[in-house]
Design an enzyme around this catalytic site. Structure first.
Site, mmCIF file in Angstrom:
data_model
loop_
_atom_site.group_PDB
_atom_site.id
_atom_site.type_symbol
_atom_site.label_atom_id
_atom_site.label_comp_id
_atom_site.label_asym_id
_atom_site.label_seq_id
_atom_site.Cartn_x
_atom_site.Cartn_y
_atom_site.Cartn_z
ATOM 1 N N ASP A 136 -6.407 91.822 -11.712
ATOM 2 C CA ASP A 136 -6.377 90.158 -11.568
ATOM 3 C C ASP A 136 -6.872 89.925 -12.955
ATOM 4 O O ASP A 136 -6.895 88.696 -13.290
ATOM 5 C CB ASP A 136 -7.514 90.024 -10.559
ATOM 6 C CG ASP A 136 -6.906 89.592 -9.404
ATOM 7 O OD1 ASP A 136 -5.438 89.304 -9.525
ATOM 8 O OD2 ASP A 136 -7.420 89.483 -8.395
HETATM 9 C C1 GLC Z 1 -10.660 93.088 -6.986
HETATM 10 C C2 GLC Z 1 -9.675 92.158 -6.259
HETATM 11 C C3 GLC Z 1 -8.335 92.918 -6.145
HETATM 12 C C4 GLC Z 1 -7.892 93.388 -7.595
HETATM 13 C C5 GLC Z 1 -8.960 94.045 -8.209
HETATM 14 C C6 GLC Z 1 -8.572 94.513 -9.717
HETATM 15 O O1 GLC Z 1 -11.119 94.314 -6.413
HETATM 16 O O2 GLC Z 1 -10.288 91.812 -4.963
HETATM 17 O O3 GLC Z 1 -7.592 92.035 -5.625
HETATM 18 O O4 GLC Z 1 -6.617 93.920 -7.385
HETATM 19 O O5 GLC Z 1 -10.013 93.381 -8.452
HETATM 20 O O6 GLC Z 1 -8.588 93.297 -10.514
#
Ligand code: GLC
Ligand code: GLC
Length: 808
Positions: free
Chosen positions: A478
């Protein structure tokens, strides 16, 4: 193995905390159906019904000092000395303290000066109520005259409003009192059709409902006025902060005890006042001798039955306790709560995540197959007709969250992974024909299979200059925001920037697409739809060709191409030279298999990213902010996505080692992030030793080895998949169970009990030649099998014995 702060009681399936001042509050979850509670080892936490944002029943102050200072409290006034059995909030020294976190319950016992108080918190199965069984004992030589005060602080249901909109909320609070029953009725006069009951099965001698009266405007909970004064004030709140407190007077002769219960219940209310008759009946029910114990026995039986479906006996103690109890408990929590409510998730910001919940399903479909089915359909209904998905939805309304929207170009592919996992576990292909509309086509009735195909089509239609999938706002990571370019500290990386027209591509999505396309092709093969299978396989080949032609960097796979077409995660980069996600997903998608690149990429992971606490997400860490990379470079080095040990990615690598047949490496990578192994360095690790953390601070951080954001993480599901399907090799398949282990060669063997489609398989694996894998012979109920696929048992069989001998 015991730690400074606690130990595992494996036989009881409990973690025993032996001192209350743990390095961080250590959490457990209560509840299994609709009513859930967060409960720490000192009783901290809150309770909600279905949705921690819209139906929060009791309050919690995140970000408070001390941390974790509101909860389910019982004050004991013994001759003017006030103490709490869970130590907090008074922190009066105790002669004895013990907290036992079990599956769906927490038992806290504290003793002081000849008085012992035990509190057992749990939610009876099928009930919208939290029960606090309370036992008070006089273990001393003299009679005791005790005054007890219960305490909960009510939340005015809408949690965000409750902690921000005081000009309104401080004039809305209301309660009703009916003897031992305190009803929190805020909003009932207007549109709420529910209230909260906090009652006691024992006759109280007083009550309070105003926080100002009970605590005192200028006091903390540790010096609450009423317990220290030793007398309730009978306050009836009007606005401000409604609380619930009972005063109980107990006279106990030496050697005697009294048991009663508090009940915190969510009641749907058709009228505009509390239905006190119903509340009385509920309390009367739990006042019956044995009623609380029966309810607790039902909870224990439910977990025994659930866990009996998957147990292992193997040489590694941590593997046994994680698989048999804690990993399965944690996947249930992530299934129930996604990323909504923990000590690090406020229950307000995020509801059910699309990619998160789809991955969570992979770990728990064997535990809750019917609920998994519904979850898949709920998730699919938040997909849009162009294939993109609402990134999150609210559990109460099941509607997509417009604030965050969509545009994360990996989301839709995870739906294929979860659907296939569900069908492999259950054999239920009827889910594919289940009508489920798209979020933007009200009343539409396309089926689930249509959604899966729409996802495949979306990725195929959105490819960039290298033939790789466009990334959108972000893929699984993300924080890798290649279209954001944010220079405004007041905007969210998650929503800023425009993905329209951008050419940034993700190698990780390419790998995920390979995985998803192959999964769907195999499903079509199972359905006997050869043409569709061939179509998917040709889409697979096309993507594989692009990956191998464009994404190999010499010793590992690139991570992405940014909006300007520059390679990300390449040997040319000064910072962020190698990322773990693309190694994992290209290999899991089948890239690098024939040309040796998979093995080379994994060797690079081992050489450049592996530490004794697990695999770091990226190296070298980013030392400054790069607007063209986004949020990942906003974190100080070693934290979160910027070179933290982002645990979620680690079991992917475990699975890769299994594909390569490396049993020692596979188990090492499982154990590196495994919380149970952290007991001997718990002062540094700090988080719960029984629940995976989202992140362990990486070597670049100032606190390397520190576990953060425990409990609600996709690590739970993936770790269980990696352990059960990768290492132990028990793989649910469309036509049966495949046994294909990848264990340390040092193991002599192991035994797995696995319930699959209603039949119990007792699987004995022997390893006389001391290999990692390779199945030499399988017998099923004494009859030799060709191959390693144990067919799903037919003909009313309840138990099937499977003997497996390893060695080629
Ligand atoms: C958090 C979010 C997830 C994402 C991860 C890596 O755990 O909930 O959706 O894939 O971060 O950024
Ligand atoms: C509250 C206030 C009202 C205000 C509204 C706007 O309801 O009582 O005055 O207009 O909030 O948020």
């Amino acid at each position: 193995m015991s730690g400074l702060y606690g130990r595992f009681d494996d036989a009881a399936r409990e973690y025993v905390v032996v001192r209350p001042d743990t390095p961080l509050p250590w959490l457990n979850y209560l509840g299994q159906d609709d009513l859930f509670g967060l409960c720490t080892n000192t009783g901290g936490g809150y309770t909600f019904w279905r949705d921690p944002r819209l139906r929060r029943l009791t309050r919690y102050r995140y970000n408070d000092a001390p941390l974790d200072s509101v909860g389910r409290y019982l004050y004991v006034n013994d001759g003017g000395i006030v103490w709490n059995p869970g130590w907090k909030p008074t922190k009066t020294p105790l002669d004895r303290y013990e907290c036992r976190h079990g599956l769906g319950y927490t038992r806290i016992a504290g003793a002081r000066d000849g008085v012992e108080v035990e509190l057992l918190f749990f939610v009876p199965p099928g009930e919208d109520a939290e029960v606090w069984k309370t036992t008070v004992r006089n273990t001393g030589a003299a009679p005791k005259d005790l005054t007890l005060f219960s305490y909960v602080e009510f939340c005015l249901y809408q949690a965000l409003d409750d902690m921000t909109n005081f000009q309104r909320t401080y004039s809305t609070g209301e309660v009703e009192i009916d003897d031992a029953a305190i009803y929190h009725t805020t909003g009932l006069r207007e549109r709420r059709r529910h209230c909260t009951l906090f009652g006691c099965t024992r006759e109280p001698s007083g009550f309070d409902t105003s926080r100002d009266a009970f605590v005192g405007v200028h006091n903390g909970l540790h010096e609450a006025a009423v317990p220290f004064a030793g007398r309730a004030r009978g306050s009836v709140v009007d606005g401000w902060n409604p609380v619930g407190s009972h005063q109980l007077d107990l006279q106990l002769e030496p050697g005697t005890e009294e048991t009663f219960a508090f009940v915190l219940a969510y009641l749907e209310e058709p009228g505009t006042v509390a239905d006190t008759a119903r509340g009385r009946a509920l309390l009367a029910r739990y006042a019956e001798p044995g009623a609380v114990d029966d309810a607790f026995a039902a909870l224990r039986a439910r977990w025994d039955e659930l866990l009996a479906g998957f147990q292992v006996d193997c040489p590694d103690e941590q593997v046994r306790r994680m698989l048999n109890t804690w990993n399965q408990s944690q996947v249930t929590a992530t299934f129930n709560l996604s990323r909504s409510a923990s000590l690090w998730e406020s229950g307000i910001g995020r509801g059910m995540g699309f990619r998160d919940s789809n991955q969570d399903l992979l770990g728990c479909v064997h535990l809750v197959p019917e609920r998994a089915r519904q979850r898949i359909l709920d998730l699919a209904s938040t997909q849009l007709s162009d294939g993109t998905c609402f990134h999150q939805y609210q559990p109460l309304t099941k509607k997509g969250n417009a604030e965050i929207g969509g545009g994360f170009f990996d989301d839709h592919l995870w739906l294929i992974a979860s659907t296939c996992a569900y069908i492999k576990e259950t054999g239920d292909t009827s889910i594919l024909a289940e009508p489920v509309g798209y979020a933007d086509v009200p009343g539409g009735a396309d089926d689930l299979l249509h959604h899966l195909e729409t996802g495949i089509a979306l990725t195929r239609a959105n490819r960039g200059d290298h033939g790789l999938p466009l990334i959108g706002h972000a893929d699984w990571n993300d924080c890798l925001n290649l279209n954001c370019f944010s220079t405004d500290p007041d905007e969210s990386f998650q929503t800023a920037g425009d993905v329209e027209g951008s050419r940034a591509e993700s190698v990780m999505i390419a790998g995920l697409f390979l995985y998803a396309a192959r999964e769907l092709a195999a499903l079509y093969a199972h359905l006997g739809r050869a043409e569709d299978e061939a179509r998917l396989l040709s889409a697979y080949d096309e993507m594989l060709a692009a990956v191998e032609a464009e994404a190999w960097d010499g010793a590992w796979y690139l991570r992405a191409f940014d909006a300007a077409g520059r390679a990300i995660g390449s040997r040319e980069s000064d910072e962020g030279r190698i990322f773990v996600e693309s190694q994992a997903w290209c290999v899991l998608g089948g890239a690098g298999g024939e040309n040796g690149r998979a093995r080379r990429a994994l060797a690079s992971v081992q050489e450049l990213l592996a530490t004794e606490d697990g695999i770091v997400l990226v190296q070298p860490a980013f030392t400054r902010y790069h607007p063209e990379l986004g949020e990942i470079t906003s974190y100080p080095p070693g934290n979160k996505e910027n070179a933290g040990i982002f645990c979620h990615t680690n079991p992917w690598i475990t699975l890769c080692w299994c594909l390569l047949g490396e049993g020692d490496r596979a188990l090492d990578s499982y154990l590196a992030i495994c919380p149970a192994t952290k007991q001997d360095r718990i002062e540094a690790y700090r988080s719960e030793p029984y629940a995976f953390a989202q992140m362990i601070a990486g070597p670049d951080a100032r606190t390397p080895g520190e576990g953060r954001n425990s409990w609600l993480t996709g690590t739970a599901a993936w770790a269980l998949v990696a352990l059960s399907q990768g290492i132990l090799g028990v793989k649910p398949c469309y036509d049966g169970l495949r046994v294909d282990p990848c264990i340390p060669p040092g193991w002599d063997g192991y035994r797995v009990t696995r319930r699959f489609r209603g039949v119990v398989y007792e699987i004995d694996v022997r390893n006389p030649r001391h290999v990692s894998g390779g199945v030499r012979a399988v017998t099923v109920d004494g009859r030799e099998l060709a191959g390693d696929l144990v067919p799903a048992a037919a003909g009313g069989k309840k138990i099937v014995h499977v003997d497996v001998e390893l060695g080629r």
